[in-house]
Write an enzyme that holds these catalytic residues in place. Structure first.
Site, PDB file in Angstrom:
ATOM      1  N   LYS A 102      42.461 -73.077  -3.547  1.00  0.00           N
ATOM      2  CA  LYS A 102      43.498 -72.173  -3.017  1.00  0.00           C
ATOM      3  C   LYS A 102      44.343 -71.563  -4.135  1.00  0.00           C
ATOM      4  O   LYS A 102      44.315 -72.044  -5.273  1.00  0.00           O
ATOM      5  CB  LYS A 102      44.391 -72.959  -2.053  1.00  0.00           C
ATOM      6  CG  LYS A 102      45.185 -74.080  -2.727  1.00  0.00           C
ATOM      7  CD  LYS A 102      45.846 -75.006  -1.710  1.00  0.00           C
ATOM      8  CE  LYS A 102      46.638 -76.094  -2.410  1.00  0.00           C
ATOM      9  NZ  LYS A 102      47.099 -77.122  -1.458  1.00  0.00           N
ATOM     10  N   MET A 106      61.789 -58.668 -17.113  1.00  0.00           N
ATOM     11  CA  MET A 106      60.652 -58.488 -16.207  1.00  0.00           C
ATOM     12  C   MET A 106      59.319 -58.489 -16.958  1.00  0.00           C
ATOM     13  O   MET A 106      58.360 -59.134 -16.539  1.00  0.00           O
ATOM     14  CB  MET A 106      60.795 -57.180 -15.426  1.00  0.00           C
ATOM     15  CG  MET A 106      59.776 -57.046 -14.312  1.00  0.00           C
ATOM     16  SD  MET A 106      59.886 -55.498 -13.422  1.00  0.00           S
ATOM     17  CE  MET A 106      61.472 -55.655 -12.636  1.00  0.00           C
ATOM     18  N   TYR A 111      69.158 -58.765 -22.379  1.00  0.00           N
ATOM     19  CA  TYR A 111      70.030 -58.361 -21.266  1.00  0.00           C
ATOM     20  C   TYR A 111      71.232 -59.271 -21.125  1.00  0.00           C
ATOM     21  O   TYR A 111      71.135 -60.483 -21.335  1.00  0.00           O
ATOM     22  CB  TYR A 111      69.253 -58.410 -19.953  1.00  0.00           C
ATOM     23  CG  TYR A 111      68.338 -57.231 -19.714  1.00  0.00           C
ATOM     24  CD1 TYR A 111      68.773 -55.921 -19.932  1.00  0.00           C
ATOM     25  CD2 TYR A 111      67.047 -57.428 -19.237  1.00  0.00           C
ATOM     26  CE1 TYR A 111      67.932 -54.845 -19.693  1.00  0.00           C
ATOM     27  CE2 TYR A 111      66.197 -56.363 -18.984  1.00  0.00           C
ATOM     28  CZ  TYR A 111      66.648 -55.075 -19.219  1.00  0.00           C
ATOM     29  OH  TYR A 111      65.820 -54.017 -18.968  1.00  0.00           O
ATOM     30  N   ARG A 122      54.655 -82.081   7.809  1.00  0.00           N
ATOM     31  CA  ARG A 122      54.495 -80.683   7.408  1.00  0.00           C
ATOM     32  C   ARG A 122      53.564 -80.001   8.397  1.00  0.00           C
ATOM     33  O   ARG A 122      53.963 -79.114   9.123  1.00  0.00           O
ATOM     34  CB  ARG A 122      53.943 -80.651   5.973  1.00  0.00           C
ATOM     35  CG  ARG A 122      54.028 -79.324   5.312  1.00  0.00           C
ATOM     36  CD  ARG A 122      53.598 -79.394   3.857  1.00  0.00           C
ATOM     37  NE  ARG A 122      52.172 -79.650   3.677  1.00  0.00           N
ATOM     38  CZ  ARG A 122      51.545 -79.575   2.510  1.00  0.00           C
ATOM     39  NH1 ARG A 122      52.232 -79.259   1.417  1.00  0.00           N
ATOM     40  NH2 ARG A 122      50.265 -79.820   2.406  1.00  0.00           N
TER      41      ARG A 122
HETATM   42  C1  LIG Z   1      46.713 -78.450  -2.074  1.00  0.00           C
HETATM   43  C2  LIG Z   1      46.217 -79.588  -1.280  1.00  0.00           C
HETATM   44  C3  LIG Z   1      45.407 -80.570  -1.886  1.00  0.00           C
HETATM   45  C4  LIG Z   1      45.149 -80.650  -3.364  1.00  0.00           C
HETATM   46  O1  LIG Z   1      46.130 -81.485  -3.967  1.00  0.00           O
HETATM   47  P1  LIG Z   1      46.106 -81.826  -5.540  1.00  0.00           P
HETATM   48  O2  LIG Z   1      47.330 -82.639  -5.742  1.00  0.00           O
HETATM   49  O3  LIG Z   1      46.187 -80.500  -6.239  1.00  0.00           O
HETATM   50  O4  LIG Z   1      44.844 -82.535  -5.827  1.00  0.00           O
HETATM   51  C5  LIG Z   1      44.846 -81.534  -1.054  1.00  0.00           C
HETATM   52  N1  LIG Z   1      45.101 -81.541   0.266  1.00  0.00           N
HETATM   53  C6  LIG Z   1      45.907 -80.648   0.871  1.00  0.00           C
HETATM   54  C7  LIG Z   1      46.156 -80.743   2.335  1.00  0.00           C
HETATM   55  C8  LIG Z   1      46.521 -79.641   0.121  1.00  0.00           C
HETATM   56  O5  LIG Z   1      47.340 -78.766   0.706  1.00  0.00           O
END
Ligand SMILES: *Cc1c(COP(=O)(O)O)cnc(C)c1O
Length: 368
Positions: free
Chosen positions: A38, A313, A264, A136
């Protein structure tokens, strides 16, 4: 370090391969490996990473959003892909691209079954997420009867895996809490098996979980940060190789007299004569303002040059008074010998945030 003449994120696939083999060595030979790609492969190059992991023999990929899974399919990835956080508006596209949704609530499960009914699909693979303490995403244990009934009465879905996620797998002080999460997942599994006769596959561990809770591997593990070379402990960091190196070049060098200001808001006022270097990347490239005012630093010819004044920036100014360097010379923010964890700490954050913040306008160069 290769020299690129502009701000570049160099992505090293042999380091990825090393990290994959290392993490595989930490799990049982029968345990499957889901590679989490991701957020652009944690800010690197999602497609290049996924292609390499497919070639290396990863069993599954995981993304957060449907759009990311679609991009992988369009690039020709054929591995199963779990979408961790899908939204109903994308269910049609998710199904069209043979992605597997993580269904995390009644609303999402019912919405997905409806989408499958409209398309007259049966036995479509889905995964069910249980909330065991992170609070979550996921079904609560109290909803299990509803879930089991839904699984039995909707032939449109076929549960390939159930999963949960640890809240503090990297934290030794929270071992009891993590174990409690694992116990809850086991209770859910037991009731599932009693009611439906047989269990789908199960997975629970992220990278730190693989290291700290080896006994809870179940059928698969999910690793992200470890693949990219960071392990959340000094020992793991030693064994892993950061795959990404963020580097740039010195655009211009200035001599600043005592009493002059830099940047800045005149945020830095020089007490003595200084030499500064201006670098072509700023907060729009992912190095946020929190690293300014002397907190963050870069490496120039292996020496530390602190960021002075405010991060702009498109530019950062560093102090090179004690460093022998010239315009056009290479500069490293982080990489194999310059920990992104350490840089992130100077801005009170973690490697995950720093790595994934690097914006699209930074050129990616993938090296085999
Ligand atoms: C992002 C994520 C992972 C990966 O976690 P790492 O700590 O990067 O290995 C695993 N499971 C879920 C549900 C996640 O959102």
């Amino acid at each position: 370090m290769a020299k690129f003449g502009e701000t570049t994120l160099e992505i090293n696939l042999s380091a990825l391969s090393h990290n994959f083999q290392y993490l595989k060595s930490k799990i049982a030979s029968g345990t499957k490996f889901m590679a989490v790609v991701k957020a652009g492969g944690y800010g690197s190059d999602m497609v290049a990473i996924a292609q390499k992991l497919e070639a290396l023999g990863a069993d599954y990929l995981a993304v957060a959003y449907t759009k990311e899974g679609v991009a992988l399919r369009e690039a020709g990835i054929t591995l199963p892909i779990l979408v961790l956080h899908p939204q109903p508006i994308h269910f049609k596209s998710l199904i069209a691209h043979q992605l597997e949704p993580s269904l995390y609530s009644k609303r999402i499960l019912e919405g997905f079954v409806d989408a499958l009914k409209k398309l007259e699909k049966e036995s479509y693979p889905v995964q069910l997420k249980f909330n065991t303490g992170l609070n979550r995403l996921g079904f609560h244990e109290e909803e299990l009867d509803w879930v089991l009934n839904a699984v039995q009465s909707n032939p449109e879905i076929k549960v390939s895996y159930i999963l949960s996620h640890l809240a503090a797998s990297e934290d030794e002080n929270e071992r009891d809490f993590s174990q409690n999460q694992i116990d809850t997942f086991l209770r859910i599994s037991d009731r599932w098996k009693e009611t439906l006769g047989k269990l789908p596959g199960r997975h629970m561990l992220n990278t730190s979980g693989i290291i700290n809770f080896s006994s809870a591997q179940f059928d698969m593990v999910r690793s992200g940060i470890g693949l990219y070379g960071y392990g959340n402990t000094p020992e793991e960091d030693k064994a892993l190789i950061p795959i990404a190196r963020l580097q740039t070049v010195i655009s211009q060098i200035h001599q600043v007299s005592a009493g002059e200001s830099v940047g800045y808001n005149r945020a830095f006022i020089s007490e003595q004569p200084k030499t500064t270097a201006t670098l072509p990347l700023g907060h729009a490239d992912g190095i946020s303002r929190q690293y300014g005012q002397g907190k963050g630093y870069v490496y120039i010819h292996r020496q530390k040059a602190p960021i002075i004044g405010n991060v702009c920036m498109d530019m950062i100014i560093v102090d090179i008074t004690l460093i022998d360097c010239k315009e056009g010379d290479p500069v490293t923010f982080y990489g194999p010998n310059a920990s992104a964890d350490a840089f992130a700490a100077t801005g009170d954050t973690i490697s995950y945030e720093l790595l994934t913040a690097i914006s699209n306008r930074v050129t990616r160069v993938v090296v085999p």
